[in-house]
Design a protein around this motif. Structure first.
Motif, PDB file in Angstrom:
ATOM      1  N   VAL A 228      -8.724  -3.286  -8.150  1.00 18.40           N
ATOM      2  CA  VAL A 228      -7.963  -4.524  -7.942  1.00 18.40           C
ATOM      3  C   VAL A 228      -8.390  -5.188  -6.638  1.00 18.40           C
ATOM      4  O   VAL A 228      -8.666  -6.391  -6.588  1.00 18.40           O
ATOM      5  N   PHE A 229      -8.459  -4.405  -5.556  1.00 18.74           N
ATOM      6  CA  PHE A 229      -8.852  -4.968  -4.272  1.00 18.74           C
ATOM      7  C   PHE A 229     -10.306  -5.438  -4.279  1.00 18.74           C
ATOM      8  O   PHE A 229     -10.659  -6.375  -3.568  1.00 18.74           O
ATOM      9  N   SER A 230     -11.136  -4.783  -5.065  1.00 17.32           N
ATOM     10  CA  SER A 230     -12.548  -5.133  -5.087  1.00 17.32           C
ATOM     11  C   SER A 230     -12.804  -6.457  -5.772  1.00 17.32           C
ATOM     12  O   SER A 230     -13.697  -7.208  -5.374  1.00 17.32           O
ATOM     13  N   TYR A 231     -12.028  -6.757  -6.803  1.00 17.68           N
ATOM     14  CA  TYR A 231     -12.331  -7.931  -7.621  1.00 17.68           C
ATOM     15  C   TYR A 231     -11.265  -9.023  -7.571  1.00 17.68           C
ATOM     16  O   TYR A 231     -11.436 -10.067  -8.185  1.00 17.68           O
ATOM     17  N   MET A 232     -10.173  -8.798  -6.842  1.00 24.50           N
ATOM     18  CA  MET A 232      -9.135  -9.809  -6.794  1.00 24.50           C
ATOM     19  C   MET A 232      -9.630 -11.059  -6.086  1.00 24.50           C
ATOM     20  O   MET A 232     -10.488 -11.003  -5.199  1.00 24.50           O
ATOM     21  N   GLN A 233      -9.121 -12.210  -6.497  1.00 26.46           N
ATOM     22  CA  GLN A 233      -9.443 -13.487  -5.875  1.00 26.46           C
ATOM     23  C   GLN A 233      -8.218 -13.990  -5.119  1.00 26.46           C
ATOM     24  O   GLN A 233      -7.129 -13.461  -5.254  1.00 26.46           O
ATOM     25  N   GLY A 234      -8.408 -15.035  -4.357  1.00 28.72           N
ATOM     26  CA  GLY A 234      -7.304 -15.586  -3.592  1.00 28.72           C
ATOM     27  C   GLY A 234      -7.208 -14.940  -2.234  1.00 28.72           C
ATOM     28  O   GLY A 234      -8.201 -14.495  -1.663  1.00 28.72           O
ATOM     29  N   ILE A 235      -6.010 -14.863  -1.699  1.00 27.67           N
ATOM     30  CA  ILE A 235      -5.811 -14.365  -0.339  1.00 27.67           C
ATOM     31  C   ILE A 235      -5.819 -12.841  -0.339  1.00 27.67           C
ATOM     32  O   ILE A 235      -5.107 -12.205  -1.098  1.00 27.67           O
ATOM     33  N   ILE A 236      -6.637 -12.263   0.527  1.00 21.34           N
ATOM     34  CA  ILE A 236      -6.665 -10.809   0.694  1.00 21.34           C
ATOM     35  C   ILE A 236      -6.964 -10.500   2.154  1.00 21.34           C
ATOM     36  O   ILE A 236      -7.827 -11.131   2.763  1.00 21.34           O
TER      37      ILE A 236
ATOM     38  N   GLY B 176      -5.967   7.984 -10.551  1.00 18.80           N
ATOM     39  CA  GLY B 176      -5.636   6.690 -11.129  1.00 18.80           C
ATOM     40  C   GLY B 176      -5.191   5.704 -10.072  1.00 18.80           C
ATOM     41  O   GLY B 176      -5.577   4.524 -10.087  1.00 18.80           O
ATOM     42  N   TRP B 177      -4.377   6.170  -9.137  1.00 20.43           N
ATOM     43  CA  TRP B 177      -3.943   5.319  -8.018  1.00 20.43           C
ATOM     44  C   TRP B 177      -5.165   4.795  -7.261  1.00 20.43           C
ATOM     45  O   TRP B 177      -5.287   3.587  -7.004  1.00 20.43           O
ATOM     46  N   LEU B 178      -6.073   5.702  -6.896  1.00 22.17           N
ATOM     47  CA  LEU B 178      -7.233   5.317  -6.096  1.00 22.17           C
ATOM     48  C   LEU B 178      -8.143   4.345  -6.837  1.00 22.17           C
ATOM     49  O   LEU B 178      -8.529   3.294  -6.293  1.00 22.17           O
ATOM     50  N   VAL B 179      -8.490   4.667  -8.067  1.00 19.68           N
ATOM     51  CA  VAL B 179      -9.460   3.870  -8.807  1.00 19.68           C
ATOM     52  C   VAL B 179      -8.883   2.504  -9.181  1.00 19.68           C
ATOM     53  O   VAL B 179      -9.522   1.462  -8.988  1.00 19.68           O
ATOM     54  N   VAL B 180      -7.663   2.500  -9.717  1.00 19.45           N
ATOM     55  CA  VAL B 180      -7.075   1.231 -10.143  1.00 19.45           C
ATOM     56  C   VAL B 180      -6.835   0.306  -8.950  1.00 19.45           C
ATOM     57  O   VAL B 180      -7.193  -0.881  -8.974  1.00 19.45           O
TER      58      VAL B 180
END
Length: 375
Positions: free
Chosen positions: A57-65, A49-53
């Motif tokens: 989040v990192f794959s689809y998050m917008q803004g600063i990354i 769950g940690w890995l997938v979630v």
């Protein structure tokens, strides 16, 4: 999860990511139809769950990354691979378990070869070593039980196979770690490995860009030539990224220069003016407030949050704080304008405009300062 496998992100975290996903499947299958309290299944649910979630989040998050955010995936990757390898090694007498272990080795070897191939002139022997070790190790894992060997010879061959599997999994990341440790770096946005490292689906990165900014309002990103932005240089091999708020604000103090841009006159003013105030001063953006607070060791309010785009405090709230005598100074830019801008219509701009219209500016060192007490 394409973002995690390509460009900068792939070379920072993806070395064992495919194998970690395979390991999650292995643990779920190993748990089978065990009871609800089965520890293997619970382990898979927790770390999977940690890995997938986190990965989604990192794959689809917008803004600063930034690529260094990917460190959050490392504990889950390590836990899943370690547990699955232990389960499969204990059951290596079974053909299916050996096939899964060998498949993981081949997957890791092939993917590591791909990532290392993104910098073909950097240690070119390494990618072939990893690939060959993975193929040989996978073959030994599959075939050893079928060979008629003496117990001692079989044990030694098993240890040799295990060493090859460890080399396959760790040689690439370890080489990147050694290269990073042995190379001088500067700036606030670190990336590991040699310049131009990347690979997978997204291609390489030119000289190591320190991070990515997506679609957050008022944010910009830079790469290439030097500048005075709050983000600082990336890894000593690429350019200097520009500050999130652009041009000339006091946020320039954090761009790898630490507090060197804070004049001694300004430090003295803040320290002498801190008594009786909740905040000795306020500055737009965390990049504007942090170096002032560090240098003077007195409280400095960061208006607009990290990059000046957060509506906190609002103009009315800031006006109330000033009326209550809780903020002594407002810090403008080093060249006469206001600090960070927070977007042309943002709350930070409203506060800056209100301060400009209602309070007298003075220059302290090379910084514009507004006394909010009206003195």
């Amino acid at each position: 999860m394409q973002r995690l496998f390509g460009g900068e992100f792939g070379s920072q975290i993806a070395w064992l990511l495919p194998t970690a996903l395979l390991s999650l499947v292995v643990l779920v299958v190993a748990a089978g139809r065990a009871g609800r309290t089965d520890k293997t299944r619970a382990f898979a649910v927790l770390w999977g769950g940690w890995l997938v979630v986190t990965g989604l989040v990192f794959s689809y998050m917008q803004g600063i990354i930034h690529p260094y955010y990917m460190i959050a995936l490392a504990p889950a990757i390590a836990a899943l691979i370690g547990a699955a390898a232990s389960v499969l090694w204990r059951r290596r007498s079974e053909w299916l378990a050996r096939a899964a272990l060998a498949g993981g080795a081949l997957l890791t070897a092939g993917w590591s070869f791909s990532l290392l191939n993104a910098t073909p002139t950097w240690q070119p022997w390494l990618r072939w070593t990893v690939l060959i070790a993975g193929v040989i190790g996978a073959g030994l894992v599959l075939l050893l039980p079928e060979l008629q060997l003496h117990r001692t010879a079989l044990r030694r061959a098993g240890l040799f196979a295990g060493a090859l599997l460890a080399l396959t999994a760790l040689a690439g990341p370890a080489a990147y770690s050694v290269q990073t440790i042995s190379t001088a770096h500067s700036g606030a946005i670190p990336t590991a490995g040699p310049a131009g490292a990347g690979g997978g689906f997204g291609g390489g990165r030119p000289g190591g860009m320190g991070g990515r900014m997506g679609t957050s309002p008022g944010a910009t990103t830079g790469q290439g030539g030097t500048g005075t932005g709050g983000a600082g240089s990336t890894n000593g091999q690429g350019g200097t990224a520009t500050a999130p708020q652009g041009g000339g604000g006091i946020g320039r103090f954090l761009g790898g220069a630490g507090t060197s841009g804070v004049s001694s006159e300004l430090v003295t003013l803040l320290q002498q003016g801190a008594k009786g105030y909740t905040w000795a001063a306020a500055a737009v953006t965390a990049n504007g407030a942090a170096p002032l607070q560090i240098a003077s060791e007195v409280p400095v309010m960061a208006i607009g949050g990290f990059n000046g785009t957060d509506p906190a405090p609002s103009l009315a709230e800031f006006q109330e704080l000033v009326a209550q005598g809780k903020v002594h100074y407002f810090i403008g830019s080093g060249g006469g304008g206001m600090g960070g801008r927070g977007g042309s219509n943002g709350t930070s701009s409203e506060i800056s405009a209100w301060v400009t219209a209602n309070f007298q500016a003075q220059t302290v060192g090379s910084t514009t300062v507004y006394d909010l007490t009206g003195n």
